[in-house]
Design a protein around this motif. Structure first.
Motif: not given
Length: 314
Positions: A133-144
């Motif tokens: 849930g925390a990861l999804k809230s960050l909106g990151l993409h692969a290699w970030q």
């Protein structure tokens, strides 16, 4: 059935193993056979009287894994179906996981796709759901880049595992220099020392998951890249309110939080898809039986071992 009942808050001796009648399913509540559950430090706080909203007598425990023993008459679950439950008042407003069977509202029972053993399954619900849930809230993409602040906690370890499965470059922190090697051994690309809530690095990150809380929040924001997001999900430092926080420190950056009390089946499914595809696990520190719950609480508070403490109900 056996249950651990607390009649009044106190030390470990207030947890009494008693025999209780089996619960019966209702229109909207199923009976869950609890095979295993994780034990958490905040449950120790509840046992000691640190959760004013919890009324005693109570069976505490906020999460469990098991199967449907008797299905709700108006529900869609089937007897024998593998499920997990977490939060939703479990172990707080209603009796929780420290027992062999529990009456659980179907809205708080989540079918899981997992073929492993019950003890291993018990490491996932609260730890991995909070992390994803925390990861999804960050909106990151692969290699970030991601920093997990509190990387030796069970949730922190889960966040490292999930983030690597998502293709992120991951750093994680510890306040103990001796634990930095353990962080990289458990999957992080690098480890950072946290000294008095200040990161011992000049690096900046696209996203930060902060489990330390309000005392480290300003420093986390300072280590965000422009456009980056910090998500506060923990209170390891024990303080709820940020002191002398300037909103102008957020210029070009973003701050959010994730609360695992609102559980969604689609996110549970996504979580187990990643777990199954990438064979994700975190260490299990120690396994106890239900009649060893007093020792489990003492271990949780005293141990400095990595990983989740589990009670095996079988």
């Amino acid at each position: 059935m056996r249950a651990i009942v607390i009649n009044e808050p106190g030390d470990v001796d207030v947890m009494k193993l008693v025999d209780r009648p089996m619960p019966k399913a209702t229109k909207h509540q199923s009976v869950m056979r609890i095979h295993a559950f994780g034990v958490h430090r905040y449950e120790v706080l509840t046992r000691a009287g640190g959760s004013p909203s919890v009324k005693f007598p109570r069976v505490i425990g906020v999460e469990a894994v098991g199967e449907v023993a008797e299905a709700a008459t108006d529900g869609s679950l089937k007897v024998g179906q593998k499920v997990m439950t977490m939060m939703g008042g479990f172990g707080r407003e209603v009796d929780g996981s420290y027992q062999e069977y529990a009456l659980v509202d179907d809205a708080n029972l989540f079918p899981v796709d997992y073929d492993g053993d019950w003890v291993t399954l018990a490491e996932y619900p609260e730890n991995f759901y909070t992390a994803i849930g925390a990861l999804k809230s960050l909106g990151l993409h692969a290699w970030q880049t991601l920093l997990v602040r509190g990387g030796t906690t069970a949730v922190g370890l889960a966040a490292i595992k999930l983030a690597k499965a998502m293709g992120l470059t991951v750093a994680a922190t510890s306040r103990r220099p001796a634990m930095l090697a353990e962080i990289t051994a458990n999957g992080a690309d690098s480890a950072v020392l946290d000294v008095d809530n200040q990161l011992d690095t000049d690096a900046s990150y696209d996203g930060i998951i902060d489990m330390v809380g309000t005392v480290s929040m300003a420093d986390s924001i300072a280590h965000l890249k422009q456009g980056g997001v910090a998500c506060v999900i923990g209170l390891l430092a024990g303080e709820w309110v940020a002191k002398e926080f300037s909103p102008f420190s957020l210029a070009g950056k973003f701050l959010t939080c994730f609360d695992s009390t609102d559980v969604k089946q689609d996110l549970v499914d996504e979580m187990f898809q990643l777990i199954n595809e990438h064979h994700l696990e975190i260490p299990i520190a120690k396994v106890f039986k239900l009649d060893q719950i007093q020792a489990a609480h003492e271990y949780v508070m005293a141990s400095r071992e990595l990983g989740q403490v589990i009670v095996d109900n079988d």
